[in-house]
Structure formats: structure tokens, C-alpha cells
Design a protein around this motif. Structure first.
Motif, PDB file in Angstrom:
ATOM      1  N   MET A 130      60.474  64.246  53.093  1.00  0.00           N
ATOM      2  CA  MET A 130      61.404  63.146  53.226  1.00  0.00           C
ATOM      3  C   MET A 130      61.493  62.424  51.884  1.00  0.00           C
ATOM      4  N   LEU A 131      62.683  62.006  51.555  1.00  0.00           N
ATOM      5  CA  LEU A 131      62.886  61.223  50.353  1.00  0.00           C
ATOM      6  C   LEU A 131      62.793  59.750  50.702  1.00  0.00           C
ATOM      7  N   GLY A 132      62.015  58.996  49.945  1.00  0.00           N
ATOM      8  CA  GLY A 132      61.907  57.557  50.206  1.00  0.00           C
ATOM      9  C   GLY A 132      61.163  57.288  51.500  1.00  0.00           C
ATOM     10  N   SER A 133      61.475  56.160  52.107  1.00  0.00           N
ATOM     11  CA  SER A 133      60.756  55.762  53.312  1.00  0.00           C
ATOM     12  C   SER A 133      61.572  55.998  54.578  1.00  0.00           C
ATOM     13  N   GLY A 134      62.699  56.685  54.489  1.00  0.00           N
ATOM     14  CA  GLY A 134      63.492  56.987  55.670  1.00  0.00           C
ATOM     15  C   GLY A 134      64.491  55.902  56.006  1.00  0.00           C
ATOM     16  N   ARG A 135      65.128  56.050  57.151  1.00  0.00           N
ATOM     17  CA  ARG A 135      66.147  55.100  57.590  1.00  0.00           C
ATOM     18  C   ARG A 135      65.552  54.075  58.538  1.00  0.00           C
ATOM     19  N   PRO A 136      65.928  52.822  58.368  1.00  0.00           N
ATOM     20  CA  PRO A 136      65.458  51.816  59.328  1.00  0.00           C
ATOM     21  C   PRO A 136      66.181  51.983  60.664  1.00  0.00           C
ATOM     22  N   PHE A 137      65.505  51.648  61.739  1.00  0.00           N
ATOM     23  CA  PHE A 137      66.116  51.691  63.064  1.00  0.00           C
ATOM     24  C   PHE A 137      65.471  50.609  63.913  1.00  0.00           C
ATOM     25  N   TYR A 138      66.122  50.285  65.002  1.00  0.00           N
ATOM     26  CA  TYR A 138      65.509  49.373  65.961  1.00  0.00           C
ATOM     27  C   TYR A 138      65.820  49.838  67.369  1.00  0.00           C
ATOM     28  N   ILE A 139      64.971  49.419  68.292  1.00  0.00           N
ATOM     29  CA  ILE A 139      65.130  49.735  69.702  1.00  0.00           C
ATOM     30  C   ILE A 139      65.236  48.409  70.435  1.00  0.00           C
ATOM     31  N   GLN A 140      66.275  48.278  71.246  1.00  0.00           N
ATOM     32  CA  GLN A 140      66.469  47.048  72.008  1.00  0.00           C
ATOM     33  C   GLN A 140      65.936  47.241  73.418  1.00  0.00           C
ATOM     34  N   LEU A 141      65.062  46.324  73.845  1.00  0.00           N
ATOM     35  CA  LEU A 141      64.546  46.347  75.210  1.00  0.00           C
ATOM     36  C   LEU A 141      65.411  45.406  76.042  1.00  0.00           C
ATOM     37  N   ILE A 142      66.059  45.944  77.056  1.00  0.00           N
ATOM     38  CA  ILE A 142      66.948  45.146  77.889  1.00  0.00           C
ATOM     39  C   ILE A 142      66.222  44.799  79.187  1.00  0.00           C
ATOM     40  N   ASN A 143      66.249  43.526  79.528  1.00  0.00           N
ATOM     41  CA  ASN A 143      65.588  43.015  80.746  1.00  0.00           C
ATOM     42  C   ASN A 143      64.109  43.379  80.791  1.00  0.00           C
ATOM     43  N   ALA A 144      63.450  43.302  79.650  1.00  0.00           N
ATOM     44  CA  ALA A 144      62.018  43.602  79.601  1.00  0.00           C
ATOM     45  C   ALA A 144      61.239  42.490  80.294  1.00  0.00           C
ATOM     46  N   ARG A 145      60.330  42.865  81.153  1.00  0.00           N
ATOM     47  CA  ARG A 145      59.516  41.864  81.853  1.00  0.00           C
ATOM     48  C   ARG A 145      58.329  41.452  80.994  1.00  0.00           C
ATOM     49  N   VAL A 146      57.880  42.384  80.192  1.00  0.00           N
ATOM     50  CA  VAL A 146      56.765  42.102  79.287  1.00  0.00           C
ATOM     51  C   VAL A 146      57.161  42.599  77.910  1.00  0.00           C
ATOM     52  N   PHE A 147      56.992  41.736  76.922  1.00  0.00           N
ATOM     53  CA  PHE A 147      57.305  42.150  75.552  1.00  0.00           C
ATOM     54  C   PHE A 147      56.063  42.802  74.961  1.00  0.00           C
ATOM     55  N   PRO A 148      56.171  44.004  74.373  1.00  0.00           N
ATOM     56  CA  PRO A 148      54.979  44.686  73.867  1.00  0.00           C
ATOM     57  C   PRO A 148      54.342  43.936  72.698  1.00  0.00           C
ATOM     58  N   ASP A 149      53.011  43.888  72.723  1.00  0.00           N
ATOM     59  CA  ASP A 149      52.302  43.273  71.598  1.00  0.00           C
ATOM     60  C   ASP A 149      52.133  44.313  70.487  1.00  0.00           C
ATOM     61  N   GLN A 150      51.583  43.897  69.360  1.00  0.00           N
ATOM     62  CA  GLN A 150      51.459  44.794  68.209  1.00  0.00           C
ATOM     63  C   GLN A 150      50.559  45.984  68.522  1.00  0.00           C
TER      64      GLN A 150
END
Length: 140
Positions: A1-21
Motif C-alpha cells: 500500500m502506498l501511504g496510509s490508505g484512504r480514510p473511512f467512517y462507519i455510522q452506527l444508526i440507532n445504537a443502544r450502546v456506543f463502543p468504547d476504545q
């Protein structure tokens, strides 16, 4: 891979618990263990403003494509010159079939920034998300 890759995000819809680190680190480890060619780094929660930065970055990045065009029509110097004069051409692109299962079937605006055509090769510099076939097929 060249560089650090492409940034992305994942959206959690109606999540009951938000994941911790710690949970995110477990997901990251699982992704990296389960795939030879896909690696992920720096998985972390982000703000709504940061999602806008990721989206805005797509508009500013350019990607170069090279293709060979076969046509029954005669390709003349005039045709090549016509291609080379293309600057900032806005196209409307239907959602490609290969991504239709994950994207809405919309008509999206894509921009061809420039073209460098020679008798046998056409090179385009475009927005990251534009399909080269869309532009080439419409011109010839």
C-alpha cells in the motif's frame, strides 16, 4: 500500500450502546487478522464535523486513469485535439451497477479536470469517484 490508505467512517444508526476504545481496538485486531490484503489502523470515534472533512476530501483529490479506446470510427488529429481541449467538464453519472447494492441509484455530478489524448492512449485526471468509462463512452 502506498501511504496510509484512504480514510473511512462507519455510522452506527440507532445504537443502544456506543463502543468504547477497547471494543474498537478488538474490531481493529479482528479486521487485521482476518484479511491478508485489508489492513485497518487508527479506528476511533469521530465527530460529525470530522465526517464532513472526509467527504470534502473526496472533492479535492484527483485520480489519473489510462485506457485504450477501440472504435470503428476513424480517429483523426481533430478528434484527439477535441479530447485535449476538455477542461473541467461536468458529467452526470448514474450509480455504477457494481456498487448499486450499497449505494442509492442516483444521478451524481462528476468532473473531468483535464484530458491528455494521443492517437492510441487517453489519460484523464478526474475526481476520485468518477468512472473513466462514463466519460470515454460519451465522447466517442
Amino acid at each position: 500500500m502506498l501511504g496510509s490508505g484512504r480514510p473511512f467512517y462507519i455510522q452506527l444508526i440507532n445504537a443502544r450502546v456506543f463502543p468504547d476504545q477497547a471494543s474498537l481496538d478488538q474490531v481493529l485486531d479482528e479486521i487485521n487478522r482476518s484479511h491478508d490484503r485489508v489492513k485497518c489502523q487508527g479506528l476511533r470515534p469521530i465527530t460529525r464535523d470530522e465526517t464532513e472533512i472526509v467527504k470534502a476530501g473526496q472533492e479535492q483529490k484527483h485520480k489519473e486513469y489510462r485506457c485504450i479506446i477501440r472504435t470503428d470510427a476513424a480517429v483523426t488529429e481533430e478528434t484527439v485535439e477535441k479530447l485535449n481541449n476538455v477542461r473541467d467538464l461536468v458529467l452526470e453519472q448514474d450509480t455504477p451497477l457494481r456498487v448499486l447494492h450499497r449505494r442509492s441509484p442516483l444521478l451524481r455530478k462528476r468532473r473531468v479536470i483535464s484530458v491528455n489524448a494521443r492517437m492510441l492512449t487517453v489519460e484523464e485526471v478526474t475526481m476520485v469517484t468518477k468512472d473513466v468509462e462514463t466519460f470515454s463512452h460519451r465522447l466517442l
